[in-house]
Design a protein around this motif. Structure first.
Motif, PDB file in Angstrom:
ATOM      1  N   ARG A   1       6.557   8.882   2.872  1.00 53.41           N
ATOM      2  CA  ARG A   1       6.018   7.881   2.315  1.00 53.41           C
ATOM      3  C   ARG A   1       7.231   6.652   1.956  1.00 53.41           C
ATOM      4  O   ARG A   1       7.079   5.702   1.982  1.00 53.41           O
ATOM      5  N   PHE A   2       8.335   7.452   1.294  1.00 53.62           N
ATOM      6  CA  PHE A   2       9.321   6.419   0.834  1.00 53.62           C
ATOM      7  C   PHE A   2      10.049   5.914   1.949  1.00 53.62           C
ATOM      8  O   PHE A   2      10.338   4.805   2.065  1.00 53.62           O
ATOM      9  N   ARG A   3      10.109   6.747   3.161  1.00 55.08           N
ATOM     10  CA  ARG A   3      10.823   5.957   4.104  1.00 55.08           C
ATOM     11  C   ARG A   3       9.910   4.861   4.711  1.00 55.08           C
ATOM     12  O   ARG A   3      10.532   3.827   5.065  1.00 55.08           O
ATOM     13  N   SER A   4       8.553   4.907   4.663  1.00 55.22           N
ATOM     14  CA  SER A   4       7.705   3.551   5.171  1.00 55.22           C
ATOM     15  C   SER A   4       7.947   2.664   4.325  1.00 55.22           C
ATOM     16  O   SER A   4       8.017   1.348   4.898  1.00 55.22           O
TER      17      SER A   4
ATOM     18  N   HIS B   1       0.830  -1.167   0.000  1.00 56.55           N
ATOM     19  CA  HIS B   1      -0.030  -0.064  -0.040  1.00 56.55           C
ATOM     20  C   HIS B   1       1.014   1.199  -0.139  1.00 56.55           C
ATOM     21  O   HIS B   1       1.693   1.464   0.854  1.00 56.55           O
ATOM     22  N   PHE B   2       0.618   1.977  -1.147  1.00 59.34           N
ATOM     23  CA  PHE B   2       1.435   3.181  -1.072  1.00 59.34           C
ATOM     24  C   PHE B   2       0.701   4.581  -1.617  1.00 59.34           C
ATOM     25  O   PHE B   2       0.536   4.553  -3.056  1.00 59.34           O
TER      26      PHE B   2
ATOM     27  N   THR C   1      -1.316  17.486   6.153  1.00 59.51           N
ATOM     28  CA  THR C   1      -0.415  16.954   4.963  1.00 59.51           C
ATOM     29  C   THR C   1       0.987  17.249   5.082  1.00 59.51           C
ATOM     30  O   THR C   1       1.787  16.133   4.911  1.00 59.51           O
ATOM     31  N   LEU C   2       1.392  18.131   5.841  1.00 62.58           N
ATOM     32  CA  LEU C   2       2.804  18.216   6.097  1.00 62.58           C
ATOM     33  C   LEU C   2       3.146  17.133   7.321  1.00 62.58           C
ATOM     34  O   LEU C   2       4.320  16.897   7.342  1.00 62.58           O
ATOM     35  N   SER C   3       2.481  16.952   8.066  1.00 60.38           N
ATOM     36  CA  SER C   3       2.762  16.048   9.078  1.00 60.38           C
ATOM     37  C   SER C   3       2.751  14.521   8.732  1.00 60.38           C
ATOM     38  O   SER C   3       3.459  13.600   9.442  1.00 60.38           O
ATOM     39  N   GLU C   4       1.794  14.272   7.778  1.00 62.83           N
ATOM     40  CA  GLU C   4       1.834  12.695   7.380  1.00 62.83           C
ATOM     41  C   GLU C   4       1.765  12.485   5.871  1.00 62.83           C
ATOM     42  O   GLU C   4       2.161  11.178   5.705  1.00 62.83           O
ATOM     43  N   HIS C   5       1.610  13.362   5.240  1.00 58.19           N
ATOM     44  CA  HIS C   5       1.333  12.812   3.683  1.00 58.19           C
ATOM     45  C   HIS C   5       2.324  13.681   2.791  1.00 58.19           C
ATOM     46  O   HIS C   5       1.980  14.238   1.919  1.00 58.19           O
TER      47      HIS C   5
END
Length: 331
Positions: free
Chosen positions: A319-322, A138-139, A310-314
């Motif tokens: 995303r790439f680190r996760s 999931h990305f 958005t800045l805190s999560e999105h």
């Protein structure tokens, strides 16, 4: 970490369209994160060398560089399956599928050729696993905050929409204009034509309300009866299911107030009524437009919360680190 991004440098491979979505949102954030990141512009090389030589060049580059990760964003048939198969001995491969719900046959053809592939919708992970693909990740979409950013500009436009024109979107915007709303629509297929990334950010930043209108089929009887083309498109379109796309993140990432159609899973990323607002049908859209155009403080408070979320999560950095951690590549 060494990463090779196999993607188009320019939108649809055309320099006049400016840099591509993948360039802004995959290549640049990865370069900021890891430094040793290279872009393999397959469309540019295709134009000068042809498909066979371009594919041979990709295999040679991977064998020489031995990147830890080779990230693909495919278009149509430019990359050969045997090319991907050949490089898997030298790198981990990950393919980003933008529209796996709409391009299911395309995605199913390619899914088994990569070590990993992505879906932007969380509920489709189970679907892919039911088909035997355990290599799905999931990305969700996100933003590059260096590109999609809040700009201190006067809100001089009441309602705007940025996106490609289609029959349903034209019908809906025409309907809103007849109701007296000062609508501005920009993008391919509209009179203004294609807009650059900077122009899009400026449009969002100067709008009181930014619409996100569905690109899937509509079964609204008023729309279906509006023209033979409307009925034909609905019956023949492959876009039969709503899918999370990039625009909700981009609108919120610019600090704009967003009024969007509902997509399954949207509430995983933003809280409706708190960080953005949703509409369920054209009548509900009119009611929400009327309300939020007359409630400035509430509208701006929602936009601010959406921007902060958005800045805190999105962001694509997060995303790439996760996703790299999930596929076993430490950062």
């Amino acid at each position: 970490m060494k990463i090779l991004v196999v993607a188009m440098r320019y939108g649809y491979g055309l320099e006049e369209r400016g840099y591509s979505y993948e360039y802004y949102n995959f290549y640049l954030p990865l370069r900021d994160l890891f430094g040793d990141v290279e872009l393999f512009d397959f469309m540019g090389l295709l134009a000068t060398e042809g498909r066979e030589l371009m594919n041979a060049a990709l295999v040679a580059r991977v064998r020489e560089a031995k990147p830890d990760l080779t990230l693909f964003s495919l278009y149509t048939d430019q990359i050969l399956p045997e090319t991907v198969d050949a490089i898997r001995a030298h790198t981990t491969t990950l393919c980003f599928f933008h529209d796996d719900a709409w391009r299911l046959d395309f995605a199913r053809f390619w899914a088994g050729h990569f070590d990993w592939f992505t879906t932007p919708d969380a509920h489709r992970v189970a679907f892919w696993r039911s088909l035997g693909y355990g290599n799905v990740v999931h990305f969700p979409y996100a933003v590059n905050p260096q590109v999609y950013r809040r700009m201190p500009m006067e809100k001089k436009q009441d309602v705007t929409f940025v996106g490609m024109a289609n029959t349903y979107r034209r019908w809906l915007i025409k309907r809103l204009k007849r109701r007296g709303y000062a609508m501005v629509a920009r993008g391919a297929g509209w009179p203004s034509g294609h807009v650059s990334q900077e122009e899009m950010v400026q449009t969002l930043s100067t709008s009181k309300i930014s619409l996100n209108i569905s690109n899937s089929v509509s079964w609204d009887a008023r729309y279906l009866l509006s023209s033979p083309r409307a009925l034909y498109n609905t019956l023949h379109s492959k876009k039969t299911a709503e899918q999370m796309k990039a625009r909700p993140f981009e609108i919120c990432g610019c600090g704009a107030f967003q009024l969007t159609h509902y997509v399954q899973g949207l509430e995983r990323y933003y809280l409706p009524g708190e960080e953005l607002e949703i509409y369920l049908d054209p009548d509900d859209l009119v009611r929400k437009l009327e309300y939020f155009l007359s409630h400035d403080e509430e509208r701006e408070a929602i936009a601010k919360r959406g921007y902060e979320r958005t800045l805190s999560e999105h962001t694509y950095g997060k995303r790439f680190r996760s996703v790299l951690a999930r596929i076993g590549l430490t950062t």
